[in-house]
Design an enzyme around this catalytic site. Structure first.
Site, PDB file in Angstrom:
ATOM      1  N   HIS A   1      17.369  23.817   2.207  1.00 50.77           N
ATOM      2  CA  HIS A   1      17.065  22.394   1.942  1.00 50.77           C
ATOM      3  C   HIS A   1      17.555  21.496   3.086  1.00 50.77           C
ATOM      4  O   HIS A   1      16.759  20.918   3.783  1.00 50.77           O
ATOM      5  CB  HIS A   1      17.608  21.892   0.597  1.00 50.77           C
ATOM      6  CG  HIS A   1      17.128  22.672  -0.577  1.00 50.77           C
ATOM      7  ND1 HIS A   1      15.786  22.853  -0.850  1.00 50.77           N
ATOM      8  CD2 HIS A   1      17.805  23.377  -1.547  1.00 50.77           C
ATOM      9  CE1 HIS A   1      15.658  23.596  -1.940  1.00 50.77           C
ATOM     10  NE2 HIS A   1      16.866  23.931  -2.372  1.00 50.77           N
TER      11      HIS A   1
ATOM     12  N   ASP B   1      11.224  28.797  -3.513  1.00 51.68           N
ATOM     13  CA  ASP B   1      12.391  28.366  -4.275  1.00 51.68           C
ATOM     14  C   ASP B   1      12.176  28.374  -5.785  1.00 51.68           C
ATOM     15  O   ASP B   1      12.337  29.385  -6.441  1.00 51.68           O
ATOM     16  CB  ASP B   1      12.837  26.982  -3.764  1.00 51.68           C
ATOM     17  CG  ASP B   1      14.137  26.485  -4.371  1.00 51.68           C
ATOM     18  OD1 ASP B   1      14.822  27.273  -5.040  1.00 51.68           O
ATOM     19  OD2 ASP B   1      14.480  25.310  -4.181  1.00 51.68           O
TER      20      ASP B   1
HETATM   21 ZN    ZN Z   1      17.422  27.446  -4.455  1.00 54.64          ZN
END
Ligand code: ZN
Length: 445
Positions: free
Chosen positions: A267, A318
Protein backbone atom coordinates in the site's frame (compact mmCIF):
# COMPACT_ATOMS: atom_id res chain seq x y z
CA UNK A 1 7.88 -32.44 -20.37
CA UNK A 2 9.70 -30.99 -23.38
CA UNK A 3 7.26 -28.96 -25.39
CA UNK A 4 7.30 -26.01 -27.74
CA UNK A 5 4.76 -23.23 -27.51
CA UNK A 6 4.25 -20.94 -30.45
CA UNK A 7 3.05 -17.44 -29.58
CA UNK A 8 1.19 -15.61 -32.31
CA UNK A 9 2.49 -12.44 -30.63
CA UNK A 10 4.77 -12.27 -27.61
CA UNK A 11 5.76 -9.37 -25.37
CA UNK A 12 9.50 -9.69 -24.90
CA UNK A 13 9.97 -7.09 -22.18
CA UNK A 14 10.34 -4.08 -24.45
CA UNK A 15 8.21 -4.73 -27.50
CA UNK A 16 5.70 -7.09 -29.11
CA UNK A 17 7.18 -9.61 -31.53
CA UNK A 18 5.01 -11.60 -33.99
CA UNK A 19 5.62 -15.35 -34.37
CA UNK A 20 7.72 -16.51 -31.42
CA UNK A 21 8.56 -20.13 -30.63
CA UNK A 22 9.25 -20.86 -26.96
CA UNK A 23 10.98 -24.16 -26.25
CA UNK A 24 10.39 -25.58 -22.77
CA UNK A 25 12.85 -27.94 -21.12
CA UNK A 26 12.01 -31.08 -19.18
CA UNK A 27 12.57 -29.01 -16.01
CA UNK A 28 9.82 -26.55 -16.97
CA UNK A 29 12.15 -23.72 -17.90
CA UNK A 30 12.45 -21.80 -21.13
CA UNK A 31 15.20 -23.40 -23.20
CA UNK A 32 15.12 -21.12 -26.22
CA UNK A 33 13.11 -18.21 -27.59
CA UNK A 34 13.04 -18.09 -31.40
CA UNK A 35 11.67 -15.09 -33.28
CA UNK A 36 10.60 -14.84 -36.93
CA UNK A 37 8.63 -18.08 -36.76
CA UNK A 38 5.56 -17.18 -38.83
CA UNK A 39 3.53 -20.36 -38.18
CA UNK A 40 3.41 -23.01 -35.45
CA UNK A 41 6.27 -25.51 -35.98
CA UNK A 42 5.15 -29.16 -36.24
CA UNK A 43 4.06 -30.45 -32.83
CA UNK A 44 4.07 -27.00 -31.21
CA UNK A 45 1.15 -25.79 -29.11
CA UNK A 46 -0.27 -22.59 -30.58
CA UNK A 47 -1.02 -19.68 -28.25
CA UNK A 48 -3.14 -17.27 -30.28
CA UNK A 49 -3.26 -13.71 -28.97
CA UNK A 50 -0.59 -11.83 -27.03
CA UNK A 51 1.59 -13.98 -24.80
CA UNK A 52 3.04 -12.31 -21.71
CA UNK A 53 5.23 -13.71 -18.97
CA UNK A 54 2.99 -15.17 -16.25
CA UNK A 55 1.42 -12.55 -13.99
CA UNK A 56 2.45 -12.28 -10.33
CA UNK A 57 -0.23 -11.38 -7.80
CA UNK A 58 2.09 -10.02 -5.13
CA UNK A 59 -0.46 -9.52 -2.35
CA UNK A 60 -3.36 -11.82 -1.50
CA UNK A 61 -5.49 -12.77 1.47
CA UNK A 62 -7.30 -15.73 -0.08
CA UNK A 63 -10.17 -15.79 2.44
CA UNK A 64 -11.22 -12.25 1.55
CA UNK A 65 -12.69 -13.74 -1.61
CA UNK A 66 -15.64 -14.79 0.56
CA UNK A 67 -16.42 -11.11 1.19
CA UNK A 68 -17.09 -10.22 -2.44
CA UNK A 69 -20.47 -8.52 -2.78
CA UNK A 70 -21.22 -8.74 0.94
CA UNK A 71 -19.23 -5.66 1.89
CA UNK A 72 -20.69 -3.42 -0.79
CA UNK A 73 -23.95 -2.81 1.07
CA UNK A 74 -24.24 0.43 3.05
CA UNK A 75 -21.57 2.90 4.07
CA UNK A 76 -18.58 2.68 6.37
CA UNK A 77 -14.80 2.73 6.37
CA UNK A 78 -11.84 0.37 6.21
CA UNK A 79 -12.48 -0.38 9.89
CA UNK A 80 -16.16 -1.37 9.47
CA UNK A 81 -15.15 -3.53 6.47
CA UNK A 82 -12.60 -5.18 8.76
CA UNK A 83 -15.33 -6.22 11.22
CA UNK A 84 -17.13 -8.15 8.44
CA UNK A 85 -13.81 -9.68 7.36
CA UNK A 86 -13.18 -10.92 10.91
CA UNK A 87 -16.60 -12.63 10.85
CA UNK A 88 -15.40 -14.81 7.95
CA UNK A 89 -11.99 -15.39 9.52
CA UNK A 90 -13.68 -16.75 12.65
CA UNK A 91 -15.30 -19.59 10.68
CA UNK A 92 -12.39 -21.00 8.70
CA UNK A 93 -10.83 -24.40 9.34
CA UNK A 94 -7.88 -25.96 7.50
CA UNK A 95 -10.38 -27.96 5.39
CA UNK A 96 -12.73 -25.10 4.54
CA UNK A 97 -9.80 -22.76 3.92
CA UNK A 98 -8.24 -25.27 1.54
CA UNK A 99 -11.47 -25.44 -0.46
CA UNK A 100 -11.87 -21.65 -0.61
CA UNK A 101 -8.21 -21.04 -1.49
CA UNK A 102 -8.22 -23.74 -4.18
CA UNK A 103 -11.19 -22.06 -5.85
CA UNK A 104 -9.73 -18.57 -5.39
CA UNK A 105 -6.36 -19.59 -6.83
CA UNK A 106 -8.17 -21.28 -9.72
CA UNK A 107 -9.90 -17.95 -10.39
CA UNK A 108 -6.44 -16.38 -10.39
CA UNK A 109 -5.17 -18.94 -12.92
CA UNK A 110 -8.13 -18.14 -15.16
CA UNK A 111 -7.09 -14.47 -14.93
CA UNK A 112 -3.54 -15.33 -16.03
CA UNK A 113 -1.91 -15.26 -12.59
CA UNK A 114 0.84 -17.86 -12.33
CA UNK A 115 2.22 -16.95 -8.89
CA UNK A 116 0.54 -15.61 -5.75
CA UNK A 117 2.05 -13.98 -2.69
CA UNK A 118 -0.21 -15.15 0.13
CA UNK A 119 0.05 -12.81 3.12
CA UNK A 120 -1.03 -15.39 5.65
CA UNK A 121 -1.88 -14.66 9.27
CA UNK A 122 -4.80 -17.00 10.01
CA UNK A 123 -2.58 -19.48 11.80
CA UNK A 124 -4.47 -21.02 14.70
CA UNK A 125 -7.88 -22.34 15.72
CA UNK A 126 -10.47 -19.90 17.14
CA UNK A 127 -9.29 -18.56 20.48
CA UNK A 128 -5.66 -19.11 19.49
CA UNK A 129 -5.48 -22.85 20.18
CA UNK A 130 -2.72 -24.52 18.17
CA UNK A 131 -3.75 -27.14 15.64
CA UNK A 132 -2.10 -30.56 16.08
CA UNK A 133 0.02 -29.50 13.13
CA UNK A 134 0.71 -25.84 13.99
CA UNK A 135 1.14 -25.02 10.29
CA UNK A 136 -2.07 -26.76 9.16
CA UNK A 137 -3.51 -23.52 7.74
CA UNK A 138 -0.37 -22.51 5.85
CA UNK A 139 0.03 -26.00 4.46
CA UNK A 140 -3.62 -25.93 3.32
CA UNK A 141 -2.78 -22.82 1.28
CA UNK A 142 0.33 -24.40 -0.25
CA UNK A 143 -1.74 -27.47 -1.20
CA UNK A 144 -4.50 -25.26 -2.61
CA UNK A 145 -2.02 -23.52 -4.93
CA UNK A 146 -0.75 -26.89 -6.15
CA UNK A 147 -4.33 -28.04 -6.79
CA UNK A 148 -5.04 -24.87 -8.78
CA UNK A 149 -1.78 -25.25 -10.73
CA UNK A 150 -0.09 -22.00 -9.69
CA UNK A 151 3.01 -21.06 -7.71
CA UNK A 152 2.80 -19.58 -4.24
CA UNK A 153 5.06 -17.69 -1.91
CA UNK A 154 3.60 -18.25 1.52
CA UNK A 155 4.39 -15.04 3.39
CA UNK A 156 3.94 -16.32 6.91
CA UNK A 157 2.86 -13.31 8.89
CA UNK A 158 3.69 -12.26 12.42
CA UNK A 159 0.58 -10.73 14.03
CA UNK A 160 0.94 -10.26 17.77
CA UNK A 161 -1.05 -7.23 18.89
CA UNK A 162 -4.25 -5.28 18.19
CA UNK A 163 -2.44 -1.97 18.28
CA UNK A 164 0.44 -0.23 19.99
CA UNK A 165 0.57 -1.73 23.50
CA UNK A 166 -2.75 -3.57 23.04
CA UNK A 167 -3.11 -7.35 23.25
CA UNK A 168 -4.90 -9.15 20.39
CA UNK A 169 -8.70 -8.88 20.46
CA UNK A 170 -10.83 -12.02 20.41
CA UNK A 171 -10.77 -12.30 16.61
CA UNK A 172 -7.03 -11.74 16.44
CA UNK A 173 -6.18 -14.54 18.89
CA UNK A 174 -6.19 -16.86 15.86
CA UNK A 175 -3.49 -14.78 14.27
CA UNK A 176 -1.07 -14.57 17.18
CA UNK A 177 1.84 -16.78 18.14
CA UNK A 178 2.30 -14.73 21.33
CA UNK A 179 5.83 -13.59 20.58
CA UNK A 180 7.99 -13.09 17.51
CA UNK A 181 10.29 -15.86 18.74
CA UNK A 182 7.36 -18.30 18.82
CA UNK A 183 6.32 -17.07 15.36
CA UNK A 184 9.87 -17.68 14.07
CA UNK A 185 9.97 -21.20 15.47
CA UNK A 186 6.63 -22.16 13.92
CA UNK A 187 7.41 -20.53 10.57
CA UNK A 188 10.77 -22.30 10.41
CA UNK A 189 8.92 -25.62 10.18
CA UNK A 190 7.24 -24.66 6.88
CA UNK A 191 8.66 -26.57 3.93
CA UNK A 192 9.13 -25.16 0.44
CA UNK A 193 8.14 -27.29 -2.57
CA UNK A 194 8.60 -27.14 -6.33
CA UNK A 195 5.69 -24.72 -6.63
CA UNK A 196 6.07 -23.09 -3.22
CA UNK A 197 8.58 -20.77 -1.57
CA UNK A 198 8.43 -19.47 1.98
CA UNK A 199 8.72 -15.84 2.99
CA UNK A 200 7.94 -13.74 6.03
CA UNK A 201 5.68 -10.81 6.79
CA UNK A 202 5.15 -8.26 9.51
CA UNK A 203 1.41 -7.65 9.47
CA UNK A 204 1.93 -3.95 10.25
CA UNK A 205 3.56 -1.76 12.86
CA UNK A 206 0.23 -2.01 14.70
CA UNK A 207 0.47 -5.79 14.96
CA UNK A 208 4.14 -6.39 15.83
CA UNK A 209 5.66 -4.50 18.79
CA UNK A 210 8.68 -2.43 17.81
CA UNK A 211 11.00 -4.45 20.04
CA UNK A 212 10.12 -7.62 18.11
CA UNK A 213 10.37 -6.32 14.55
CA UNK A 214 14.04 -7.27 14.25
CA UNK A 215 13.27 -10.91 15.05
CA UNK A 216 11.07 -11.18 11.95
CA UNK A 217 13.51 -9.16 9.83
CA UNK A 218 16.44 -11.36 10.88
CA UNK A 219 14.48 -14.55 10.16
CA UNK A 220 13.95 -13.39 6.58
CA UNK A 221 17.51 -12.12 6.23
CA UNK A 222 19.01 -15.41 7.42
CA UNK A 223 17.03 -17.25 4.74
CA UNK A 224 17.37 -14.59 2.03
CA UNK A 225 13.58 -14.76 1.94
CA UNK A 226 11.15 -12.03 0.93
CA UNK A 227 9.77 -9.91 3.76
CA UNK A 228 6.46 -8.08 3.32
CA UNK A 229 4.68 -5.55 5.50
CA UNK A 230 1.43 -3.56 5.29
CA UNK A 231 2.47 0.08 5.52
CA UNK A 232 0.48 3.27 6.13
CA UNK A 233 -2.69 2.15 4.39
CA UNK A 234 -4.66 4.28 6.83
CA UNK A 235 -3.82 7.63 8.42
CA UNK A 236 -5.02 6.22 11.77
CA UNK A 237 -1.99 3.89 11.74
CA UNK A 238 0.33 6.85 11.19
CA UNK A 239 -1.31 8.84 14.00
CA UNK A 240 -1.10 5.93 16.46
CA UNK A 241 2.53 5.23 15.55
CA UNK A 242 3.42 8.88 16.03
CA UNK A 243 1.72 8.87 19.43
CA UNK A 244 3.43 5.64 20.54
CA UNK A 245 6.89 6.11 19.07
CA UNK A 246 7.19 9.71 17.90
CA UNK A 247 7.86 8.69 14.32
CA UNK A 248 6.17 7.42 11.17
CA UNK A 249 5.65 3.69 10.53
CA UNK A 250 8.25 3.82 7.75
CA UNK A 251 10.86 5.34 10.08
CA UNK A 252 10.05 2.72 12.73
CA UNK A 253 10.56 -0.09 10.20
CA UNK A 254 13.81 1.46 8.97
CA UNK A 255 15.15 1.83 12.50
CA UNK A 256 14.47 -1.85 13.24
CA UNK A 257 16.08 -3.29 10.12
CA UNK A 258 12.88 -4.16 8.27
CA UNK A 259 13.59 -2.20 5.06
CA UNK A 260 15.91 -3.52 2.36
CA UNK A 261 15.92 -4.79 -1.22
CA UNK A 262 14.10 -8.03 -0.34
CA UNK A 263 11.38 -6.12 1.51
CA UNK A 264 8.03 -5.18 -0.03
CA UNK A 265 5.87 -2.51 1.58
CA UNK A 266 2.22 -3.05 0.73
CA UNK A 267 0.00 0.00 0.00
CA UNK A 268 2.35 2.77 1.24
CA UNK A 269 -0.56 5.16 0.77
CA UNK A 270 0.04 7.94 3.29
CA UNK A 271 3.75 8.81 3.35
CA UNK A 272 5.93 11.79 4.15
CA UNK A 273 8.77 12.95 1.91
CA UNK A 274 11.23 11.32 4.34
CA UNK A 275 9.29 8.02 4.16
CA UNK A 276 9.55 8.03 0.36
CA UNK A 277 13.30 8.68 0.55
CA UNK A 278 13.77 5.89 3.12
CA UNK A 279 11.84 3.31 1.07
CA UNK A 280 13.46 4.28 -2.22
CA UNK A 281 16.92 4.46 -0.70
CA UNK A 282 16.53 0.96 0.73
CA UNK A 283 15.43 -0.34 -2.70
CA UNK A 284 12.31 -1.80 -1.11
CA UNK A 285 9.54 -2.78 -3.51
CA UNK A 286 6.16 -1.10 -3.14
CA UNK A 287 3.19 -3.38 -3.75
CA UNK A 288 0.27 -1.28 -4.93
CA UNK A 289 -3.23 -2.78 -4.71
CA UNK A 290 -5.29 -0.14 -6.54
CA UNK A 291 -8.58 -2.05 -6.78
CA UNK A 292 -8.56 -2.72 -3.03
CA UNK A 293 -7.32 0.76 -2.16
CA UNK A 294 -10.23 2.30 -4.05
CA UNK A 295 -12.67 -0.29 -2.71
CA UNK A 296 -11.69 0.47 0.89
CA UNK A 297 -11.48 4.22 0.33
CA UNK A 298 -7.83 4.23 1.39
CA UNK A 299 -6.51 6.92 -0.92
CA UNK A 300 -3.96 6.97 -3.75
CA UNK A 301 -0.36 6.17 -2.85
CA UNK A 302 2.58 8.14 -4.29
CA UNK A 303 3.68 5.37 -6.66
CA UNK A 304 5.39 7.68 -9.16
CA UNK A 305 7.49 9.37 -6.50
CA UNK A 306 8.35 6.07 -4.85
CA UNK A 307 9.58 4.65 -8.13
CA UNK A 308 11.58 7.80 -8.84
CA UNK A 309 13.14 7.43 -5.37
CA UNK A 310 14.33 3.91 -6.21
CA UNK A 311 11.51 1.52 -5.35
CA UNK A 312 10.41 -1.12 -7.86
CA UNK A 313 6.62 -1.54 -8.04
CA UNK A 314 4.53 -4.71 -7.86
CA UNK A 315 0.77 -5.27 -7.91
CA UNK A 316 -1.68 -7.26 -5.80
CA UNK A 317 -5.39 -7.98 -5.71
CA UNK A 318 -5.27 -8.05 -1.89
CA UNK A 319 -8.95 -8.18 -0.78
CA UNK A 320 -10.09 -9.71 -4.10
CA UNK A 321 -12.88 -7.20 -4.63
CA UNK A 322 -11.88 -8.19 -8.15
CA UNK A 323 -9.09 -10.52 -9.32
CA UNK A 324 -7.65 -8.93 -12.43
CA UNK A 325 -3.97 -7.96 -12.65
CA UNK A 326 -4.57 -6.07 -15.90
CA UNK A 327 -7.06 -3.90 -14.04
CA UNK A 328 -4.53 -3.38 -11.20
CA UNK A 329 -1.91 -2.33 -13.75
CA UNK A 330 -4.03 0.23 -15.56
CA UNK A 331 -5.59 1.48 -12.32
CA UNK A 332 -2.15 2.54 -11.08
CA UNK A 333 -1.76 4.76 -14.14
CA UNK A 334 -5.38 5.93 -14.25
CA UNK A 335 -5.45 6.87 -10.55
CA UNK A 336 -2.38 9.01 -11.16
CA UNK A 337 -4.10 10.66 -14.13
CA UNK A 338 -7.09 11.58 -11.98
CA UNK A 339 -4.87 13.00 -9.29
CA UNK A 340 -2.58 14.98 -11.58
CA UNK A 341 -4.85 15.65 -14.55
CA UNK A 342 -2.00 14.61 -16.82
CA UNK A 343 -1.48 11.33 -18.73
CA UNK A 344 1.40 8.98 -19.40
CA UNK A 345 3.06 8.32 -16.03
CA UNK A 346 3.89 4.75 -17.01
CA UNK A 347 4.07 3.02 -20.38
CA UNK A 348 2.20 -0.23 -20.90
CA UNK A 349 5.61 -1.95 -20.79
CA UNK A 350 6.41 -0.43 -17.38
CA UNK A 351 3.02 -1.52 -16.03
CA UNK A 352 3.57 -5.02 -17.41
CA UNK A 353 6.98 -5.18 -15.72
CA UNK A 354 5.28 -4.47 -12.38
CA UNK A 355 2.77 -7.25 -13.10
CA UNK A 356 5.47 -9.74 -14.15
CA UNK A 357 9.22 -9.51 -13.44
CA UNK A 358 9.12 -7.05 -10.54
CA UNK A 359 6.14 -8.83 -8.96
CA UNK A 360 7.90 -12.15 -9.14
CA UNK A 361 11.11 -10.68 -7.71
CA UNK A 362 9.16 -9.28 -4.75
CA UNK A 363 7.95 -12.84 -4.06
CA UNK A 364 11.42 -14.40 -4.26
CA UNK A 365 10.99 -15.79 -7.78
CA UNK A 366 13.76 -13.87 -9.52
CA UNK A 367 13.81 -16.66 -12.09
CA UNK A 368 10.28 -15.92 -13.35
CA UNK A 369 8.47 -13.08 -15.10
CA UNK A 370 10.45 -12.98 -18.36
CA UNK A 371 10.14 -14.75 -21.69
CA UNK A 372 13.86 -15.51 -21.91
CA UNK A 373 16.10 -18.58 -21.86
CA UNK A 374 16.59 -19.95 -18.35
CA UNK A 375 13.43 -18.39 -16.91
CA UNK A 376 10.61 -20.53 -15.56
CA UNK A 377 8.21 -21.34 -18.40
CA UNK A 378 5.26 -19.37 -17.01
CA UNK A 379 3.12 -17.76 -19.70
CA UNK A 380 -0.17 -15.91 -19.99
CA UNK A 381 -1.94 -15.36 -23.28
CA UNK A 382 -4.47 -12.55 -23.72
CA UNK A 383 -6.95 -12.85 -26.59
CA UNK A 384 -6.71 -10.16 -29.24
CA UNK A 385 -9.99 -11.15 -30.91
CA UNK A 386 -12.45 -10.66 -28.05
CA UNK A 387 -15.14 -8.00 -28.05
CA UNK A 388 -12.83 -5.83 -25.93
CA UNK A 389 -9.56 -6.40 -27.76
CA UNK A 390 -10.44 -6.85 -31.44
CA UNK A 391 -9.41 -4.08 -33.82
CA UNK A 392 -6.14 -2.43 -32.75
CA UNK A 393 -2.94 -3.03 -34.73
CA UNK A 394 -1.08 -5.94 -33.10
CA UNK A 395 1.87 -3.56 -32.84
CA UNK A 396 -0.11 -1.98 -30.00
CA UNK A 397 -1.05 -5.30 -28.41
CA UNK A 398 0.67 -4.49 -25.10
CA UNK A 399 -1.31 -1.24 -24.81
CA UNK A 400 -4.52 -3.06 -25.77
CA UNK A 401 -3.88 -5.74 -23.15
CA UNK A 402 -3.14 -3.27 -20.36
CA UNK A 403 -5.73 -0.61 -21.11
CA UNK A 404 -8.67 -2.58 -22.58
CA UNK A 405 -8.44 -6.30 -21.77
CA UNK A 406 -9.73 -7.89 -18.56
CA UNK A 407 -8.98 -11.13 -16.80
CA UNK A 408 -11.85 -12.63 -18.82
CA UNK A 409 -9.73 -12.20 -21.97
CA UNK A 410 -7.02 -14.54 -20.70
CA UNK A 411 -7.06 -17.54 -22.98
CA UNK A 412 -4.08 -19.59 -21.81
CA UNK A 413 -2.11 -19.92 -18.60
CA UNK A 414 1.04 -22.02 -18.59
CA UNK A 415 2.97 -22.72 -15.37
CA UNK A 416 6.35 -24.43 -15.53
CA UNK A 417 5.57 -25.50 -19.10
CA UNK A 418 2.28 -27.10 -18.06
CA UNK A 419 -0.95 -25.91 -19.61
CA UNK A 420 -3.19 -25.01 -16.65
CA UNK A 421 -5.77 -22.91 -18.49
CA UNK A 422 -6.42 -23.81 -22.10
CA UNK A 423 -8.81 -21.84 -24.30
CA UNK A 424 -10.23 -20.23 -21.16
CA UNK A 425 -10.91 -23.54 -19.41
CA UNK A 426 -9.16 -24.53 -16.18
CA UNK A 427 -7.79 -28.03 -16.74
CA UNK A 428 -7.37 -28.95 -13.05
CA UNK A 429 -10.47 -27.45 -11.39
CA UNK A 430 -13.36 -28.43 -13.64
CA UNK A 431 -15.97 -25.89 -12.50
CA UNK A 432 -14.35 -22.89 -10.86
CA UNK A 433 -17.56 -20.85 -10.31
CA UNK A 434 -19.15 -23.86 -8.59
CA UNK A 435 -16.03 -24.40 -6.46
CA UNK A 436 -16.22 -20.75 -5.39
CA UNK A 437 -19.96 -20.93 -4.70
CA UNK A 438 -19.69 -24.13 -2.69
CA UNK A 439 -16.69 -23.09 -0.62
CA UNK A 440 -18.20 -19.69 0.19
CA UNK A 441 -21.66 -21.14 0.95
CA UNK A 442 -20.02 -23.54 3.41
CA UNK A 443 -18.79 -20.55 5.42
CA UNK A 444 -22.22 -19.02 5.84
CA UNK A 445 -22.95 -21.72 8.43
ZN1 ZN B 1 -3.39 -6.90 2.73
Amino acid sequence: MQVTYWAEHAWLGTHVEPGVAIDVTAEGRIGAVRTDVPAPPPGAVALRGLTLPGLANAHSHAFHRALRGRTQVGSGTFWTWRDVMYGVADRLTPESYHALARATYAEMALAGITCVGEFHYLHHAPGGTRYADPNAMGEALIAAAADAGIRITLLDTAYLSAGFGEPPNRHQLRFSDGTADAWAERAAALKPAGHARIGAAVHSVRAVPAGQLATVADWAKDREAPLHVHLSEQTAENDACLAAHGCTPTRLLADHGVLGPRTSAVHATHLTDDDIALLGGAGSTICMCPTTERDLADGIGPAVRLQQAGSPLSLGSDSHAVIDLLEEARAMELDERLRTRTRGHWTAAALLRAATADGHASLGWDDAGRIAPGALADLTTVALDSVRTAGPDPLHAAETAVFAATGADVRHTVVGGRHVVRDGVHLLVPDVPQALADSIAALRG
